[in-house]
Design a protein around this motif. Sequence first.
Motif, mmCIF file in Angstrom:
data_model
loop_
_atom_site.group_PDB
_atom_site.id
_atom_site.type_symbol
_atom_site.label_atom_id
_atom_site.label_comp_id
_atom_site.label_asym_id
_atom_site.label_seq_id
_atom_site.Cartn_x
_atom_site.Cartn_y
_atom_site.Cartn_z
ATOM 1 N N ALA A 30 0.830 -1.212 0.000
ATOM 2 C CA ALA A 30 0.000 0.000 0.000
ATOM 3 C C ALA A 30 0.859 1.255 0.000
ATOM 4 O O ALA A 30 0.519 2.260 -0.644
ATOM 5 C CB ALA A 30 -0.925 -0.005 1.208
ATOM 6 N N LYS A 31 1.975 1.186 0.700
ATOM 7 C CA LYS A 31 2.869 2.344 0.776
ATOM 8 C C LYS A 31 3.430 2.717 -0.594
ATOM 9 O O LYS A 31 3.597 3.900 -0.916
ATOM 10 C CB LYS A 31 4.008 2.051 1.755
ATOM 11 C CG LYS A 31 4.946 3.220 1.988
ATOM 12 C CD LYS A 31 6.026 2.850 3.004
ATOM 13 C CE LYS A 31 6.977 4.015 3.221
ATOM 14 N NZ LYS A 31 8.056 3.659 4.193
ATOM 15 N N PHE A 32 3.709 1.726 -1.434
ATOM 16 C CA PHE A 32 4.235 1.989 -2.770
ATOM 17 C C PHE A 32 3.228 2.791 -3.605
ATOM 18 O O PHE A 32 3.603 3.662 -4.384
ATOM 19 C CB PHE A 32 4.543 0.670 -3.496
ATOM 20 C CG PHE A 32 5.874 0.077 -3.150
ATOM 21 C CD1 PHE A 32 7.051 0.720 -3.497
ATOM 22 C CD2 PHE A 32 5.949 -1.127 -2.467
ATOM 23 C CE1 PHE A 32 8.288 0.165 -3.184
ATOM 24 C CE2 PHE A 32 7.180 -1.684 -2.145
ATOM 25 C CZ PHE A 32 8.347 -1.032 -2.506
ATOM 26 N N TYR A 33 1.962 2.466 -3.441
ATOM 27 C CA TYR A 33 0.926 3.056 -4.286
ATOM 28 C C TYR A 33 0.372 4.379 -3.762
ATOM 29 O O TYR A 33 -0.090 5.214 -4.548
ATOM 30 C CB TYR A 33 -0.231 2.077 -4.460
ATOM 31 C CG TYR A 33 0.074 0.922 -5.368
ATOM 32 C CD1 TYR A 33 -0.071 1.032 -6.739
ATOM 33 C CD2 TYR A 33 0.522 -0.297 -4.859
ATOM 34 C CE1 TYR A 33 0.218 -0.025 -7.588
ATOM 35 C CE2 TYR A 33 0.808 -1.369 -5.684
ATOM 36 C CZ TYR A 33 0.653 -1.227 -7.046
ATOM 37 O OH TYR A 33 0.936 -2.274 -7.878
ATOM 38 N N LYS A 34 0.374 4.567 -2.465
ATOM 39 C CA LYS A 34 -0.355 5.682 -1.867
ATOM 40 C C LYS A 34 0.086 7.033 -2.406
ATOM 41 O O LYS A 34 -0.737 7.912 -2.682
ATOM 42 C CB LYS A 34 -0.214 5.652 -0.344
ATOM 43 C CG LYS A 34 -1.244 6.519 0.357
ATOM 44 C CD LYS A 34 -1.331 6.170 1.833
ATOM 45 C CE LYS A 34 -2.480 6.935 2.482
ATOM 46 N NZ LYS A 34 -2.610 6.603 3.919
ATOM 47 N N SER A 35 1.373 7.224 -2.587
ATOM 48 C CA SER A 35 1.867 8.525 -3.058
ATOM 49 C C SER A 35 1.662 8.720 -4.557
ATOM 50 O O SER A 35 1.758 9.837 -5.057
ATOM 51 C CB SER A 35 3.358 8.663 -2.731
ATOM 52 O OG SER A 35 4.106 7.665 -3.417
ATOM 53 N N ILE A 36 1.382 7.623 -5.271
ATOM 54 C CA ILE A 36 1.224 7.687 -6.718
ATOM 55 C C ILE A 36 -0.232 7.853 -7.128
ATOM 56 O O ILE A 36 -0.563 8.611 -8.045
ATOM 57 C CB ILE A 36 1.801 6.412 -7.381
ATOM 58 C CG1 ILE A 36 3.299 6.307 -7.110
ATOM 59 C CG2 ILE A 36 1.539 6.404 -8.885
ATOM 60 C CD1 ILE A 36 4.131 7.387 -7.757
#
Length: 267
Positions: A30-36
Amino acid sequence: MPRATTTDISLTKSYIPKVSKIPGISPTIAKFYKSIENRNIHEGRVVDQAYYKSNNIERLFTNIRFDCLFKIIEPIVPRFILDFYSQVTIQTDEYGYLVISFMIQHEFITLTLAQFGQILKIPYNGQAVFTNEWDLASLEYSQETEGPYSTDLPTPDDIRRLLELERVMVDRTIKSQTVTLTPNQILTKELSPDMKQWEELIRENVFGLGGHRDHLPACLAHMLYCVVAEEQYNLAYFFVKRIECARANPTANLPYGMFLTRLYRQF
């Protein structure tokens, strides 16, 4: 080709999936996607035939393989764009060549710049430089002086001369302050009517929206120079450098939506 607006690009948020909110997804993923997934996507523009057949666009752009900019017509794959930008990395191998790595469906993919350009159907040889600056002098400061992408760039005088620019104003108001423009800061209104169409087409499919559209970024001026001079331009190099720049900026739009569909289809 109707000009795109910032309203167009903000609509892309309506179809970007919220992967980080999928029930049961691991916090690490989830961390990989959240900022994107909270970004806008620069999709690119489909160019109609009447537009690119006017003002020598088709002939001149085809001469340097920039016809890829008016031949692009692809659907957008939002989930792939998120997958790509969430983990894409740009590195340089031991010989100085750029290498692009990303994940797709749990598979790690690594491409050379040439392979990347071939898949996207964009030129991957020729003059190579990347800068986000406005002043033409920034081209010299940004160019690679050794290695496979070392380039003999035109001087600011060369660019101004070939584009036949005519200074229309010296002073410009920026944030309520009067600023005197340098000769190396080009305004779009200084371009000829024909060249303004070239500029719009390149901007829509290479640079995207946002920023100050009343002035010409140094790299865009350089591309116009290459069109007129019939000099090959390494568009893959620019794409990769801009992807790297967008990945590092937490508020930047995610570029090349339609072009990345070709990468998705390949794998």
